[in-house]
Design a protein around this motif. Structure first.
Motif: not given
Length: 229
Positions: A182-200
């Protein structure tokens, strides 16, 4: 002496009890009014602007201007939030540094047991912990660490030139997600960080993109054609 004293006292009484105007009323000398302008005072003229009779006004050709209505927003439905209006995004950016990638979109040799042979996304390899940003303005429709094969992932819906586009960012580090549904974001806004969770098999960003029909398409080719900065 008594007579002189009485005359002096009478004069003082007259001076203090009779208005000065009454005393001077018999003065025959012509005097200037206290309200008259001071002699030699300069009278200032108001400013004026003279326009030559030969001057002409140039009419504006209204045919040179086009009035366009703002493009209508797209309505997006967010679970637990409701309908959200999406305005067109004026800017599109890369989600991470695009210089290093591994698997592209389409058929591939499965890199691990349970991994797909038909790759629905693009894998970027900017390094573990690299920041992941939204590719465009939009609204977050998913933000979870319980994404199954996706692990920790985020989905954002965008209005791109009047078309509903969804971007999905998978395998993020646990604890790195910075947005919520539900949060609005703009181009370039941070979402998270690169990881290796799930099937990776290692730290990377798995980016998927799809339209209103849910059909995945090549996000790398799309970004190369649409990134504005």
């Amino acid at each position: 002496m008594s007579l002189a004293a009485m005359s002096l006292a009478g004069g003082m009484l007259l001076a203090t009890s009779v208005p000065a105007l009454a005393v001077s009323a018999t003065d025959t000398e012509v005097r200037a009014s206290v309200y008259a302008p001071e002699s030699g005072a300069v009278s200032e003229r108001s400013q004026t602007l003279e326009v030559s009779a030969e001057a002409t006004l140039q009419p504006i050709d209204i045919g040179e201007w086009d009035v366009e209505a703002a493009p209508p927003p797209i309505e997006s439905s967010v679970a637990g939030v409701g309908d959200v209006s999406l305005l067109e995004s004026p800017r599109i950016v890369w989600p991470v540094d695009p210089s290093r990638t591994s698997d592209g979109f389409g058929p591939r040799v499965a890199p691990c047991g349970g991994c797909s042979t038909e790759h629905d996304g693009v894998d970027f390899n900017p390094g573990a912990g690299a920041p992941i940003v939204s590719i465009a303005d939009g609204v977050v429709i998913t933000a979870t660490e319980a994404g199954g094969g996706f692990g920790a992932y985020v989905e954002v819906q965008h209005n791109i030139n009047g078309v509903l586009i969804t971007s999905l960012y998978a395998h993020m580090q646990y604890g790195s997600i910075q947005v919520s549904a539900g949060q609005r974001v703009s181009a370039g806004d941070p979402l998270g960080a690169v990881g290796s969770t799930g099937q990776s098999t290692g730290p990377h960003l798995h980016l998927e993109m799809y339209g209103a029909d849910g059909v995945r398409f090549d996000g790398m080719a799309w970004l190369q054609a649409n990134v504005t900065g």
